[in-house]
Design an enzyme around this catalytic site. Structure first.
Site, PDB file in Angstrom:
ATOM      1  N   GLU A 142     -17.983  -9.467 -32.799  1.00 37.99           N
ATOM      2  CA  GLU A 142     -18.905 -10.212 -31.930  1.00 37.99           C
ATOM      3  C   GLU A 142     -18.321 -10.274 -30.520  1.00 37.99           C
ATOM      4  OE1 GLU A 142     -19.620 -14.148 -33.545  1.00 37.99           O
ATOM      5  OE2 GLU A 142     -19.225 -13.380 -35.541  1.00 37.99           O
ATOM      6  N   LYS A 190     -17.075 -12.084 -27.302  1.00 36.62           N
ATOM      7  CA  LYS A 190     -16.489 -13.414 -27.096  1.00 36.62           C
ATOM      8  C   LYS A 190     -16.976 -13.923 -25.733  1.00 36.62           C
ATOM      9  CE  LYS A 190     -12.133 -15.988 -27.418  1.00 36.62           C
ATOM     10  NZ  LYS A 190     -12.349 -16.766 -26.170  1.00 36.62           N
ATOM     11  N   LYS A 193      -8.433  -9.831 -26.561  1.00 42.53           N
ATOM     12  CA  LYS A 193      -8.696 -10.320 -25.197  1.00 42.53           C
ATOM     13  C   LYS A 193      -8.639  -9.159 -24.212  1.00 42.53           C
ATOM     14  CE  LYS A 193      -8.607 -14.200 -24.272  1.00 42.53           C
ATOM     15  NZ  LYS A 193      -9.135 -15.524 -24.220  1.00 42.53           N
TER      16      LYS A 193
HETATM   17  C1  LIG Z   1     -14.440 -18.712 -36.467  1.00 39.54           C
HETATM   18  O1  LIG Z   1     -13.984 -19.332 -35.291  1.00 39.54           O
HETATM   19  C2  LIG Z   1     -14.433 -18.844 -34.106  1.00 39.54           C
HETATM   20  N1  LIG Z   1     -15.387 -17.895 -34.030  1.00 39.54           N
HETATM   21  C3  LIG Z   1     -15.807 -17.455 -32.818  1.00 39.54           C
HETATM   22  N2  LIG Z   1     -16.761 -16.498 -32.732  1.00 39.54           N
HETATM   23  C4  LIG Z   1     -17.181 -16.079 -31.525  1.00 39.54           C
HETATM   24  N3  LIG Z   1     -18.134 -15.129 -31.449  1.00 39.54           N
HETATM   25  N4  LIG Z   1     -16.673 -16.573 -30.363  1.00 39.54           N
HETATM   26  C5  LIG Z   1     -15.718 -17.520 -30.407  1.00 39.54           C
HETATM   27  N5  LIG Z   1     -15.228 -18.008 -29.243  1.00 39.54           N
HETATM   28  C6  LIG Z   1     -15.238 -18.006 -31.645  1.00 39.54           C
HETATM   29  N6  LIG Z   1     -14.275 -18.969 -31.716  1.00 39.54           N
HETATM   30  C7  LIG Z   1     -13.871 -19.397 -32.931  1.00 39.54           C
HETATM   31  C8  LIG Z   1     -12.812 -20.467 -33.032  1.00 39.54           C
END
Ligand SMILES: COc1nc2nc(N)nc(N)c2nc1C
Length: 308
Positions: free
Chosen positions: A108, A110, A305
Protein backbone atom coordinates in the site's frame (compact mmCIF):
# COMPACT_ATOMS: atom_id res chain seq x y z
CA UNK A 1 -41.19 16.37 9.16
CA UNK A 2 -39.42 13.39 10.81
CA UNK A 3 -39.88 11.26 7.68
CA UNK A 4 -38.61 14.00 5.37
CA UNK A 5 -35.61 14.63 7.66
CA UNK A 6 -34.75 10.90 7.54
CA UNK A 7 -35.07 10.97 3.75
CA UNK A 8 -32.80 14.03 3.51
CA UNK A 9 -30.19 12.33 5.75
CA UNK A 10 -30.11 9.35 3.39
CA UNK A 11 -29.99 11.45 0.22
CA UNK A 12 -27.29 13.80 1.52
CA UNK A 13 -25.15 10.94 2.87
CA UNK A 14 -25.43 9.10 -0.45
CA UNK A 15 -24.60 12.19 -2.56
CA UNK A 16 -21.73 13.07 -0.21
CA UNK A 17 -20.37 9.49 -0.57
CA UNK A 18 -20.60 9.60 -4.38
CA UNK A 19 -18.81 12.97 -4.54
CA UNK A 20 -16.10 12.61 -1.88
CA UNK A 21 -15.43 8.86 -1.75
CA UNK A 22 -16.23 7.66 -5.28
CA UNK A 23 -15.45 10.97 -6.97
CA UNK A 24 -18.52 10.22 -9.15
CA UNK A 25 -21.34 12.65 -8.19
CA UNK A 26 -24.76 11.71 -9.58
CA UNK A 27 -26.34 15.15 -8.91
CA UNK A 28 -25.03 18.71 -9.40
CA UNK A 29 -23.68 20.60 -6.35
CA UNK A 30 -26.70 22.91 -6.57
CA UNK A 31 -29.04 20.00 -5.81
CA UNK A 32 -26.89 18.91 -2.85
CA UNK A 33 -26.86 22.48 -1.50
CA UNK A 34 -30.63 22.82 -1.95
CA UNK A 35 -31.32 19.58 -0.02
CA UNK A 36 -28.90 20.63 2.73
CA UNK A 37 -30.68 23.99 2.96
CA UNK A 38 -34.03 22.20 3.26
CA UNK A 39 -32.60 19.98 6.06
CA UNK A 40 -31.17 22.94 7.98
CA UNK A 41 -34.49 24.82 7.71
CA UNK A 42 -36.41 21.76 8.97
CA UNK A 43 -33.96 21.36 11.88
CA UNK A 44 -34.36 25.06 12.74
CA UNK A 45 -38.14 24.56 12.70
CA UNK A 46 -38.01 21.30 14.72
CA UNK A 47 -34.81 21.53 16.87
CA UNK A 48 -35.76 18.32 18.71
CA UNK A 49 -35.33 16.47 15.39
CA UNK A 50 -31.71 17.57 14.91
CA UNK A 51 -29.27 14.70 15.63
CA UNK A 52 -25.50 14.72 16.12
CA UNK A 53 -25.03 12.51 13.05
CA UNK A 54 -27.03 14.85 10.79
CA UNK A 55 -25.30 15.94 7.54
CA UNK A 56 -25.92 19.49 8.80
CA UNK A 57 -23.46 18.83 11.67
CA UNK A 58 -20.32 18.44 9.56
CA UNK A 59 -19.02 21.86 10.42
CA UNK A 60 -20.65 22.15 13.79
CA UNK A 61 -19.08 22.36 17.19
CA UNK A 62 -18.02 25.32 19.24
CA UNK A 63 -14.44 26.61 19.35
CA UNK A 64 -12.65 24.41 21.88
CA UNK A 65 -10.17 25.79 24.40
CA UNK A 66 -8.23 22.49 24.45
CA UNK A 67 -8.41 18.92 23.17
CA UNK A 68 -9.53 16.13 25.52
CA UNK A 69 -7.33 13.06 25.85
CA UNK A 70 -8.61 9.77 24.41
CA UNK A 71 -7.41 6.27 25.28
CA UNK A 72 -7.44 4.06 22.18
CA UNK A 73 -9.42 0.81 22.59
CA UNK A 74 -6.45 -1.02 21.06
CA UNK A 75 -2.94 0.32 20.75
CA UNK A 76 -2.14 2.16 17.50
CA UNK A 77 1.03 0.47 16.31
CA UNK A 78 3.91 2.12 14.51
CA UNK A 79 5.80 0.53 11.62
CA UNK A 80 9.38 -0.66 11.48
CA UNK A 81 11.32 0.92 8.61
CA UNK A 82 13.23 -0.41 5.62
CA UNK A 83 15.49 1.94 3.64
CA UNK A 84 16.80 -0.24 0.83
CA UNK A 85 16.39 -3.52 -1.03
CA UNK A 86 18.51 -5.45 1.48
CA UNK A 87 16.30 -4.33 4.37
CA UNK A 88 13.25 -5.59 2.45
CA UNK A 89 14.94 -8.92 1.72
CA UNK A 90 15.88 -9.25 5.41
CA UNK A 91 12.21 -8.59 6.35
CA UNK A 92 11.08 -11.17 3.80
CA UNK A 93 13.53 -13.74 5.16
CA UNK A 94 12.26 -13.20 8.73
CA UNK A 95 8.67 -13.65 7.53
CA UNK A 96 9.51 -16.86 5.65
CA UNK A 97 11.40 -18.24 8.64
CA UNK A 98 8.26 -17.79 10.72
CA UNK A 99 5.43 -18.79 8.36
CA UNK A 100 7.11 -20.72 5.54
CA UNK A 101 6.82 -19.83 1.83
CA UNK A 102 3.06 -20.14 1.33
CA UNK A 103 1.83 -16.56 1.83
CA UNK A 104 1.29 -13.30 -0.03
CA UNK A 105 1.94 -9.65 0.73
CA UNK A 106 -0.25 -6.60 0.26
CA UNK A 107 1.55 -3.40 -0.73
CA UNK A 108 0.00 0.00 0.00
CA UNK A 109 1.10 3.57 -0.50
CA UNK A 110 2.20 5.21 2.74
CA UNK A 111 0.32 8.52 2.79
CA UNK A 112 2.35 11.38 4.27
CA UNK A 113 -0.23 12.72 6.70
CA UNK A 114 -1.43 12.21 10.26
CA UNK A 115 -2.47 8.82 11.66
CA UNK A 116 -5.96 8.99 13.17
CA UNK A 117 -8.46 6.55 14.63
CA UNK A 118 -12.23 6.83 14.08
CA UNK A 119 -14.67 5.13 16.44
CA UNK A 120 -18.15 4.14 15.25
CA UNK A 121 -20.89 3.18 17.68
CA UNK A 122 -23.85 1.33 16.10
CA UNK A 123 -22.91 2.83 12.73
CA UNK A 124 -22.52 6.42 13.93
CA UNK A 125 -19.16 8.24 13.93
CA UNK A 126 -18.83 9.13 17.61
CA UNK A 127 -15.17 9.94 18.21
CA UNK A 128 -11.96 10.58 16.32
CA UNK A 129 -8.48 10.89 17.76
CA UNK A 130 -4.86 11.43 16.80
CA UNK A 131 -2.42 8.53 17.28
CA UNK A 132 -0.58 10.35 20.07
CA UNK A 133 1.83 7.89 21.70
CA UNK A 134 -0.18 4.93 20.38
CA UNK A 135 -2.19 4.54 23.58
CA UNK A 136 -3.40 8.07 24.36
CA UNK A 137 -4.31 10.52 21.60
CA UNK A 138 -6.18 13.83 21.34
CA UNK A 139 -9.91 14.02 20.68
CA UNK A 140 -10.23 15.88 17.36
CA UNK A 141 -13.73 14.62 16.53
CA UNK A 142 -15.17 17.97 15.45
CA UNK A 143 -12.24 18.60 13.12
CA UNK A 144 -12.41 15.11 11.62
CA UNK A 145 -16.17 15.54 11.02
CA UNK A 146 -15.27 18.30 8.55
CA UNK A 147 -13.47 15.77 6.30
CA UNK A 148 -16.24 15.04 3.78
CA UNK A 149 -14.95 11.59 2.87
CA UNK A 150 -15.54 10.43 6.47
CA UNK A 151 -19.09 9.03 6.70
CA UNK A 152 -20.98 10.48 9.71
CA UNK A 153 -23.16 7.38 9.66
CA UNK A 154 -22.77 4.07 7.83
CA UNK A 155 -25.54 1.75 6.68
CA UNK A 156 -24.69 -1.09 9.10
CA UNK A 157 -25.22 -0.47 12.86
CA UNK A 158 -21.70 -1.77 13.60
CA UNK A 159 -19.44 -0.69 16.47
CA UNK A 160 -15.69 -0.67 15.71
CA UNK A 161 -12.61 1.49 15.21
CA UNK A 162 -11.07 2.27 11.84
CA UNK A 163 -7.59 3.72 11.37
CA UNK A 164 -6.16 5.72 8.55
CA UNK A 165 -4.14 8.70 7.45
CA UNK A 166 -5.66 12.18 7.25
CA UNK A 167 -3.81 14.33 4.72
CA UNK A 168 -3.90 17.51 2.67
CA UNK A 169 -3.91 16.99 -1.13
CA UNK A 170 -1.08 18.79 -2.94
CA UNK A 171 -3.50 21.20 -4.69
CA UNK A 172 -5.09 22.24 -1.38
CA UNK A 173 -1.61 22.71 0.08
CA UNK A 174 -0.49 24.98 -2.77
CA UNK A 175 -3.72 27.03 -2.59
CA UNK A 176 -3.44 27.38 1.20
CA UNK A 177 0.18 28.54 1.04
CA UNK A 178 -0.67 31.06 -1.67
CA UNK A 179 -3.32 32.56 0.64
CA UNK A 180 -0.82 32.60 3.52
CA UNK A 181 1.86 34.29 1.42
CA UNK A 182 -0.68 36.86 0.14
CA UNK A 183 -1.47 37.62 3.79
CA UNK A 184 2.24 37.83 4.61
CA UNK A 185 1.91 34.76 6.87
CA UNK A 186 4.47 31.98 7.27
CA UNK A 187 3.60 29.23 4.71
CA UNK A 188 3.51 25.55 5.76
CA UNK A 189 6.68 23.60 4.95
CA UNK A 190 4.84 20.60 3.48
CA UNK A 191 1.34 19.04 3.22
CA UNK A 192 1.96 16.85 6.26
CA UNK A 193 2.61 19.81 8.53
CA UNK A 194 -0.35 21.62 6.97
CA UNK A 195 -2.64 18.66 7.68
CA UNK A 196 -1.37 18.31 11.26
CA UNK A 197 -1.70 22.05 11.82
CA UNK A 198 -5.24 22.03 10.40
CA UNK A 199 -6.39 19.10 12.58
CA UNK A 200 -4.94 20.79 15.67
CA UNK A 201 -7.07 23.90 15.11
CA UNK A 202 -9.44 24.51 18.03
CA UNK A 203 -12.00 26.08 15.69
CA UNK A 204 -13.62 23.41 13.41
CA UNK A 205 -14.47 26.12 10.86
CA UNK A 206 -10.76 26.56 10.14
CA UNK A 207 -10.25 22.79 9.74
CA UNK A 208 -13.31 22.73 7.44
CA UNK A 209 -11.71 25.34 5.19
CA UNK A 210 -8.53 23.29 4.66
CA UNK A 211 -9.97 20.64 2.25
CA UNK A 212 -8.42 17.73 4.12
CA UNK A 213 -8.97 14.15 2.99
CA UNK A 214 -8.36 10.68 4.42
CA UNK A 215 -7.47 7.12 3.35
CA UNK A 216 -8.39 4.37 5.80
CA UNK A 217 -6.25 1.27 6.09
CA UNK A 218 -7.19 -0.83 9.08
CA UNK A 219 -10.25 -2.07 10.94
CA UNK A 220 -9.90 -2.66 14.69
CA UNK A 221 -12.14 -4.10 17.40
CA UNK A 222 -14.83 -5.13 14.94
CA UNK A 223 -15.11 -8.67 16.33
CA UNK A 224 -15.47 -11.67 14.08
CA UNK A 225 -16.52 -10.69 10.55
CA UNK A 226 -15.30 -13.87 8.88
CA UNK A 227 -12.57 -11.88 7.18
CA UNK A 228 -9.28 -13.80 7.01
CA UNK A 229 -7.03 -11.47 5.04
CA UNK A 230 -6.00 -7.82 5.23
CA UNK A 231 -7.02 -7.21 1.61
CA UNK A 232 -10.52 -8.52 2.34
CA UNK A 233 -10.58 -6.15 5.33
CA UNK A 234 -9.89 -3.25 2.97
CA UNK A 235 -12.64 -4.46 0.61
CA UNK A 236 -14.93 -4.55 3.64
CA UNK A 237 -14.02 -0.93 4.41
CA UNK A 238 -14.98 -0.03 0.83
CA UNK A 239 -18.34 -1.80 1.26
CA UNK A 240 -18.98 0.12 4.51
CA UNK A 241 -18.53 3.39 2.62
CA UNK A 242 -14.99 4.31 3.67
CA UNK A 243 -12.31 5.76 1.42
CA UNK A 244 -9.37 3.44 0.95
CA UNK A 245 -6.39 4.00 -1.30
CA UNK A 246 -6.99 2.38 -4.72
CA UNK A 247 -3.30 1.72 -5.48
CA UNK A 248 -2.98 -1.30 -3.16
CA UNK A 249 -1.68 -4.50 -4.74
CA UNK A 250 -1.31 -8.12 -3.63
CA UNK A 251 2.24 -9.34 -4.24
CA UNK A 252 3.12 -13.04 -4.42
CA UNK A 253 6.72 -12.58 -3.24
CA UNK A 254 9.44 -10.07 -2.40
CA UNK A 255 10.40 -9.70 -6.10
CA UNK A 256 6.93 -8.36 -6.87
CA UNK A 257 7.17 -6.11 -3.79
CA UNK A 258 10.43 -4.68 -5.15
CA UNK A 259 8.78 -4.05 -8.53
CA UNK A 260 5.88 -2.23 -6.82
CA UNK A 261 8.35 -0.11 -4.79
CA UNK A 262 10.34 0.65 -7.95
CA UNK A 263 7.23 1.61 -9.91
CA UNK A 264 5.88 3.99 -7.26
CA UNK A 265 9.28 5.54 -6.68
CA UNK A 266 9.00 6.77 -10.27
CA UNK A 267 5.24 7.52 -10.29
CA UNK A 268 5.26 9.36 -6.92
CA UNK A 269 5.25 12.89 -8.49
CA UNK A 270 2.08 12.02 -10.48
CA UNK A 271 0.02 11.44 -7.30
CA UNK A 272 -2.33 14.21 -6.10
CA UNK A 273 -1.06 13.66 -2.53
CA UNK A 274 2.32 13.15 -0.84
CA UNK A 275 3.52 9.67 0.08
CA UNK A 276 6.65 9.04 2.18
CA UNK A 277 6.94 5.32 1.49
CA UNK A 278 5.32 1.99 0.79
CA UNK A 279 3.77 -0.28 3.45
CA UNK A 280 4.22 -4.01 2.94
CA UNK A 281 2.02 -6.40 4.96
CA UNK A 282 1.57 -10.15 5.14
CA UNK A 283 -1.99 -10.55 3.85
CA UNK A 284 -3.27 -13.53 5.90
CA UNK A 285 -4.64 -12.48 9.30
CA UNK A 286 -3.77 -15.89 10.70
CA UNK A 287 -0.12 -15.52 9.62
CA UNK A 288 -0.12 -11.98 11.03
CA UNK A 289 -1.12 -13.50 14.38
CA UNK A 290 1.65 -16.12 14.07
CA UNK A 291 4.20 -13.35 13.49
CA UNK A 292 2.75 -11.12 16.23
CA UNK A 293 4.05 -7.72 17.25
CA UNK A 294 7.00 -6.30 19.20
CA UNK A 295 6.20 -3.78 21.97
CA UNK A 296 5.15 -1.21 19.39
CA UNK A 297 5.42 -2.59 15.85
CA UNK A 298 3.92 -5.51 13.92
CA UNK A 299 6.42 -8.17 12.79
CA UNK A 300 4.13 -8.82 9.79
CA UNK A 301 4.48 -5.35 8.26
CA UNK A 302 7.23 -2.93 7.34
CA UNK A 303 7.40 0.55 5.86
CA UNK A 304 9.83 1.09 2.99
CA UNK A 305 10.76 4.76 3.33
CA UNK A 306 11.74 6.86 0.31
CA UNK A 307 14.98 8.79 0.76
CA UNK A 308 13.96 12.13 2.35
C1 LIG B 1 -0.83 -2.03 10.39
O1 LIG B 1 -0.35 -0.80 10.86
C2 LIG B 1 -0.20 0.21 9.96
N1 LIG B 1 -0.63 0.10 8.68
C3 LIG B 1 -0.47 1.14 7.83
N2 LIG B 1 -0.89 1.05 6.55
C4 LIG B 1 -0.74 2.09 5.71
N3 LIG B 1 -1.17 1.98 4.44
N4 LIG B 1 -0.17 3.26 6.10
C5 LIG B 1 0.27 3.39 7.37
N5 LIG B 1 0.83 4.57 7.74
C6 LIG B 1 0.14 2.33 8.29
N6 LIG B 1 0.57 2.45 9.58
C7 LIG B 1 0.40 1.40 10.42
C8 LIG B 1 0.86 1.51 11.85
Amino acid sequence: AEKRIQELHELLNQYNYEYHVLDKPSVPDSEYDQLLRELIDLEDQYPELQTADSPSQRVGGAILDAFEKVEHRSQMLSLGNAFNEQDLRDFDRRVRQAVGDDFSYVCELKIDGLAVSLRYDKGVFVQGATRGDGTIGEDITSNLKTIRSIPLKIKEPLSFEVRGEAFMPKRSFEALNKVKEDKGEEPFANPRNAAAGSLRQLDPKIAASRNLDIYLYALADIGDTGIDSHSEGLDQLDKLGFKTNPERKRCADVEEVLEYVESWTERRPDLSYDIDGIVIKVDSLEQQKELGTTAKSPRWAIAFKFPA
